[in-house]
Write a protein that holds these residues in place. Sequence first.
Motif, PDB file in Angstrom:
ATOM      1  N   ASN A   1       1.611   6.717  -6.806  1.00 40.90           N
ATOM      2  CA  ASN A   1       0.995   8.016  -7.462  1.00 40.90           C
ATOM      3  C   ASN A   1       1.194   9.277  -6.973  1.00 40.90           C
ATOM      4  N   ARG A   2       1.760   9.288  -6.516  1.00 39.74           N
ATOM      5  CA  ARG A   2       2.588  10.583  -6.302  1.00 39.74           C
ATOM      6  C   ARG A   2       3.280  10.447  -7.092  1.00 39.74           C
TER       7      ARG A   2
ATOM      8  N   ASP B   1       0.374  -1.176   0.062  1.00 35.66           N
ATOM      9  CA  ASP B   1       0.033   0.127  -0.213  1.00 35.66           C
ATOM     10  C   ASP B   1       1.304   1.776   0.438  1.00 35.66           C
TER      11      ASP B   1
ATOM     12  N   ASN C   1       0.956   4.473  -3.015  1.00 33.01           N
ATOM     13  CA  ASN C   1       0.945   5.734  -2.575  1.00 33.01           C
ATOM     14  C   ASN C   1       1.725   6.545  -3.143  1.00 33.01           C
TER      15      ASN C   1
END
Length: 383
Positions: free
Chosen positions: A306-307, A299, A303
């Motif tokens: 994605n950033r 996870d 994240n």
Amino acid sequence: MNAQPVKVPFLDLKAHHAPIRDEVLRAIERVMDTNAFAGGPFVEAFEKDWAAYCGSRHAIGVGSGTDALWLSLLALGVGPGDEVITVPASFMATAEAVSFCGARPVFVDIDPVTYTMDPARLERAITPRTRAIVPVHLFGQVADMDPILDIARRHGIPVVEDACQAHGATYKGRRAGTFGVAGCFSFYPGKNLGAFGEAGAVVTDDAELASRIRCLRDHGQARKYHHDHIGWNARMDGIQGAVLQIKLRRLDAANEARRAHARRYASLLAGLEDVVLPVEAPERTHVYHVYAVRVPKRDEVLNRLNRRGIACGIHYPVPIHRQKAYECLGLGEGSFPVAEQCAREFLSLPMYPELRPDQVELVARELRACLAELRSETHACAV
Ligand SMILES: *Cc1c(COP(=O)(O)O)cnc(C)c1O
């Protein structure tokens, strides 16, 4: 770090459809001009092409992959009190189709390398109530069909393939969907062969099974308004048939492009200790519907990616036996350890035919960077 705009999307259907836009619009016009909206000649033409492509005698167009699974099981006589064996590492629809027949899904854990049904665990799951076995060709790789078919044959149990992610994938030279008594496909827009809405199909060599499924998808009618069975409305739309016939011509090239991206990912990510890459098993061609790697702290990695503008997915975060909907089965954590560990670690990287080599390189570079960051943070906190 502030979030960056998306540099590599997870999917790009616009780019996928751009080269066929005019051809598709003309085909949709023909559907409109002939009022062939529900079933009809465009669906029949696609059924012929799909059966021929797969190497099957019959194809039956239906409303979705879920319908394909459900009607195949119904047509085989699966009903209340029966058990159907499948895997917990799949999309929910595989088990739902079993439940919608009134039967109970029974799970067999997956192989930790191919992520498909582990044949070594299959026989133990068979009981006198077992009425079908449904291996899932997860991510686009065909399950190890020879031992599965062998066990099924010895027990006289039909095999229905969930080939919803495996359009065109092969095992020992034959295409997905042609090993069991029926093969089920989804043409959901994001699948390797996707419609302009919902659609699915069953392929089979069994003429009688084909005609039962044809009957069930159309309210059990043998003739218009003469209903021999209680069926359902699970017909394919005419527009979907027309669009799929056009898109099918490009499926092999699209799968080849996915395979080239997979090779590039594999070479760029080789040697990373904390990443498990997908493996193409011998005598199989993987069509990479999903390019799933396994990483620790998934996870957190997701994240961070994605950033950095890399869109990723998770297929799937919760194995089916741990879904709230299946609480009733009473299958706690630890029931299927391989599927459970995979659900914690799977990370799907962008994968679609139109992906560019520089995008694949960027994804690999950013993934390496995220993992390095996480490693150094872990070390910094160690005492
Ligand atoms: C997509 C999918 C389905 C369901 O197909 P729909 O067309 O969405 O109903 C079933 N099984 C698997 C493995 C899938 O990926």
